[in-house]
Design an enzyme around this catalytic site. Structure first.
Site, PDB file in Angstrom:
ATOM      1  N   LYS A 181      26.356 -16.774 -74.927  1.00 25.05           N
ATOM      2  CA  LYS A 181      27.590 -16.003 -74.687  1.00 25.05           C
ATOM      3  C   LYS A 181      27.368 -15.232 -73.390  1.00 25.05           C
ATOM      4  O   LYS A 181      26.686 -14.214 -73.363  1.00 25.05           O
ATOM      5  CB  LYS A 181      27.831 -15.034 -75.858  1.00 25.05           C
ATOM      6  CG  LYS A 181      29.287 -14.753 -76.147  1.00 25.05           C
ATOM      7  CD  LYS A 181      30.023 -13.895 -75.142  1.00 25.05           C
ATOM      8  CE  LYS A 181      29.606 -12.459 -75.053  1.00 25.05           C
ATOM      9  NZ  LYS A 181      30.098 -11.820 -73.815  1.00 25.05           N
ATOM     10  N   GLU A 256      15.943  -7.145 -74.071  1.00 27.01           N
ATOM     11  CA  GLU A 256      15.544  -6.746 -72.717  1.00 27.01           C
ATOM     12  C   GLU A 256      16.626  -5.796 -72.219  1.00 27.01           C
ATOM     13  O   GLU A 256      17.756  -6.213 -71.944  1.00 27.01           O
ATOM     14  CB  GLU A 256      15.415  -7.973 -71.820  1.00 27.01           C
ATOM     15  CG  GLU A 256      14.313  -8.906 -72.318  1.00 27.01           C
ATOM     16  CD  GLU A 256      14.123 -10.167 -71.498  1.00 27.01           C
ATOM     17  OE1 GLU A 256      14.982 -10.455 -70.647  1.00 27.01           O
ATOM     18  OE2 GLU A 256      13.126 -10.851 -71.709  1.00 27.01           O
ATOM     19  N   CYS A 289      17.948  -4.082 -63.479  1.00 29.15           N
ATOM     20  CA  CYS A 289      17.355  -3.321 -64.586  1.00 29.15           C
ATOM     21  C   CYS A 289      15.999  -2.739 -64.198  1.00 29.15           C
ATOM     22  O   CYS A 289      15.634  -1.659 -64.632  1.00 29.15           O
ATOM     23  CB  CYS A 289      17.207  -4.210 -65.803  1.00 29.15           C
ATOM     24  SG  CYS A 289      16.220  -5.678 -65.484  1.00 29.15           S
ATOM     25  N   GLU A 387      20.455   5.783 -67.041  1.00 29.08           N
ATOM     26  CA  GLU A 387      20.549   4.657 -66.105  1.00 29.08           C
ATOM     27  C   GLU A 387      21.929   4.671 -65.426  1.00 29.08           C
ATOM     28  O   GLU A 387      22.951   4.640 -66.105  1.00 29.08           O
ATOM     29  CB  GLU A 387      20.371   3.357 -66.883  1.00 29.08           C
ATOM     30  CG  GLU A 387      20.331   2.131 -66.010  1.00 29.08           C
ATOM     31  CD  GLU A 387      20.237   0.845 -66.817  1.00 29.08           C
ATOM     32  OE1 GLU A 387      21.011   0.692 -67.786  1.00 29.08           O
ATOM     33  OE2 GLU A 387      19.404  -0.001 -66.477  1.00 29.08           O
TER      34      GLU A 387
END
Ligand code: NAD
Length: 490
Positions: A181, A256, A289, A387
């Protein structure tokens, strides 16, 4: 060309799902918008529970045949997929750039070759994957790597095909079937991959692609009881939702997730190298990331470091990511731009100073945010702890090595850390104390697919890469055979 085809820079892309070796359209669609200019690229089939159920059924039906396919044949087909990717690098690169606005030159020369390498690497690793037999009181122990079954793979938009194939390749090599997906903001290259895999001879149902929103298609996939593994790359809140869904069926998950990684610059570092490493953190307009977004500099060199950093950052060229000379393109979505600016303006209101950037780049229009460096930020402030996922770095200073380590570890994340130091012993000492899945010493972003990759704390659960990927995607089985084996028992 059908009513289900869109064209991006001359490349035709099918807008339907890929389920059981067939294109399947949904009644409803969603619009895929290009971050380059806000134009609509086309209408994409919007998956729901119906398509999710069909895709899992297709993956389940294809599983016994693919699992029983000899390793060498699976590896041959994965190499054929890599050949197909290599033949279409130009198409994949330009389509991905229109979909997520990352640099065309890096898609051409770095990302898409790596996509092909993902397939080649895991095909080759499969062939040498083994565990030596061992003996217990004359009995032989044999460990086998059995495929687990249908795997659901959910991926984000910042590196769509690279992150998808980093999961697809080991899952397929292990003998599993897959339902991917892709992120709703960047569905296109996954559709091209489905064509490439079919042309390469991957049997129907082994790879399925269901497009759509996370809360609809994604949630239906991760909640399905026939799924045997879920691998997810994305944000922490989504991981928590997927974790709750997978817990209901006790499905192993690999996560992750995000980061707030530090770059520690010691006074004994090569300052030019340290500045280069810091400026590199603006890659992909900060939507990486692994980016070391918290720069921690030893007090005695902080002024000189900041001066040189500002000079280098000012020389970065912001513009159209299709232009070879561009260093920073636009961000992915108006929502993301707003989120980035929100972090910066709240930080400034709380006393931070934008020594570089600090605003959207309205000269360019669209979704550009100026590369930004914030100083005078408190360790417990939002911009240091959360973040941002944009071109926004913070700079703090430290007086001692102990303080540097304490600041570096003081977030809820633990994805990566980078050190700039000229002292080997210091590097070893500091590395040993850092909480991070990957530490780079005097370098950044050097990645080998045989290394374990993942994050500590809220940056992830588990590790993938090399044998670690097969650990995750396989059901390991130990078979113990009696000393006389089966000959005397027939
Ligand atoms: P996101 O969590 O919003 O979405 C990721 C994917 O999850 C999308 O495909 C989305 O549709 C799907 N999703 C959303 N809700 C779902 C649900 N309830 N069930 C199933 N699927 C669902 O993340 P994003 O904004 O697309 O990506 C950015 C994040 O990804 C950042 O936090 C970044 O750090 C992280 N990231 C991590 C790595 C890594 O390797 N550690 C790599 C790249 C990006």
């Amino acid at each position: 060309m059908t009513e289900h085809t869109l064209t991006v820079a001359g490349v035709a892309v099918d807008t339907r799902h890929w389920i059981g070796g067939r294109r399947v359209a949904s009644a409803e669609t969603f619009t895929d918008v290009s971050p380059l200019d806000g134009s609509a690229l086309g209408e994409i089939s919007r998956g729901t529970a119906t398509e999710a159920v069909a895709a899992v059924a297709a993956a389940k039906a294809a599983f016994p045949g693919w699992a029983a396919t000899p390793r060498a044949e699976r590896a041959r087909i994965l190499h054929a997929v890599a050949d197909g990717v290599e033949k279409r690098i130009e198409d994949l690169a330009i389509v991905e750039t229109h979909d997520n606005a990352a640099l065309l030159r890096s898609h051409r020369r770095g990302v898409m070759p790596r996509v092909a390498h993902n397939f080649r690497f895991f095909a080759d690793w499969l062939l040498k994957l083994d565990h030596e037999d061992f003996e217990t009181r004359g009995h032989t122990n044999h460990v086998s790597w059995d495929p687990a079954g249908p795997c659901v793979l959910i991926t984000p938009w910042n590196a769509p095909l690279m992150l998808a194939t980093w999961k697809i390749a080991p899952a397929l090599a292990a003998g599993n079937t897959v339902i991917l997906k892709p992120a709703e903001w960047t569905p296109l290259t996954a559709s091209l991959l489905a064509d490439i895999a079919a042309d390469a001879g991957l049997p129907a149902g082994v790879l399925n692609v269901v497009q759509g929103y996370g809360a609809e298609a994604g949630n239906a996939l991760v909640s399905h009881p026939d799924v045997r593994r879920i691998s997810f790359t994305g944000s922490v809140p989504t991981a928590k939702a997927i974790g709750a869904a997978s817990a209901a069926n006790l499905v192993p998950t690999s996560f992750e997730l995000g980061g707030k990684s530090p770059l520690l610059v010691f006074a004994d570092a090569d300052l030019d190298l340290a500045v280069d490493l810091a400026v590199e953190q603006y890659d992909n307009a900060g939507q990486v990331c692994l980016a070391a977004t918290r720069i921690l500099v030893e007090e005695s060199i902080a002024d000189e470091f900041t001066r040189r950093f500002a000079e280098k950052a000012a020389a970065l060229k912001q513009g159209d990511p299709r232009d070879e000379a561009t260093d920073l393109g636009p961000n992915i979505h108006p929502r993301q731009l707003e989120k980035i600016d929100g972090f910066v303006q709240r930080a400034i209101a709380a006393g931070a100073r934008a020594v570089v950037g600090g605003t959207p780049n309205t000269d360019l229009g669209g979704l550009y945010y100026r590369p930004t460096l914030l100083t005078d930020v408190a360790q417990d402030s939002e911009v240091v702890q959360e973040e941002v996922f944009g071109p926004v770095l913070t700079l703090q200073t430290f007086a001692t090595e102990r303080e540097a380590v304490a600041l570096a570890n003081d977030t809820r994340f633990g994805l990566a850390a980078t050190l700039a130091t000229g002292d080997h012993e210091r590097a070893e000492r500091v590395t040993a104390q850092l909480v991070a899945g990957t530490v780079w010493v005097n370098c950044f972003f050097v990645r080998d697919l045989q290394a374990p990759f993942g994050g500590s704390r809220q940056s992830g659960v588990g590790r993938e890469g090399g044998t670690w990927s097969f650990d995750f995607y396989c059901d390991l089985k130990n078979t113990v055979t009696a000393p006389k084996g089966w000959q005397d028992h027939g």
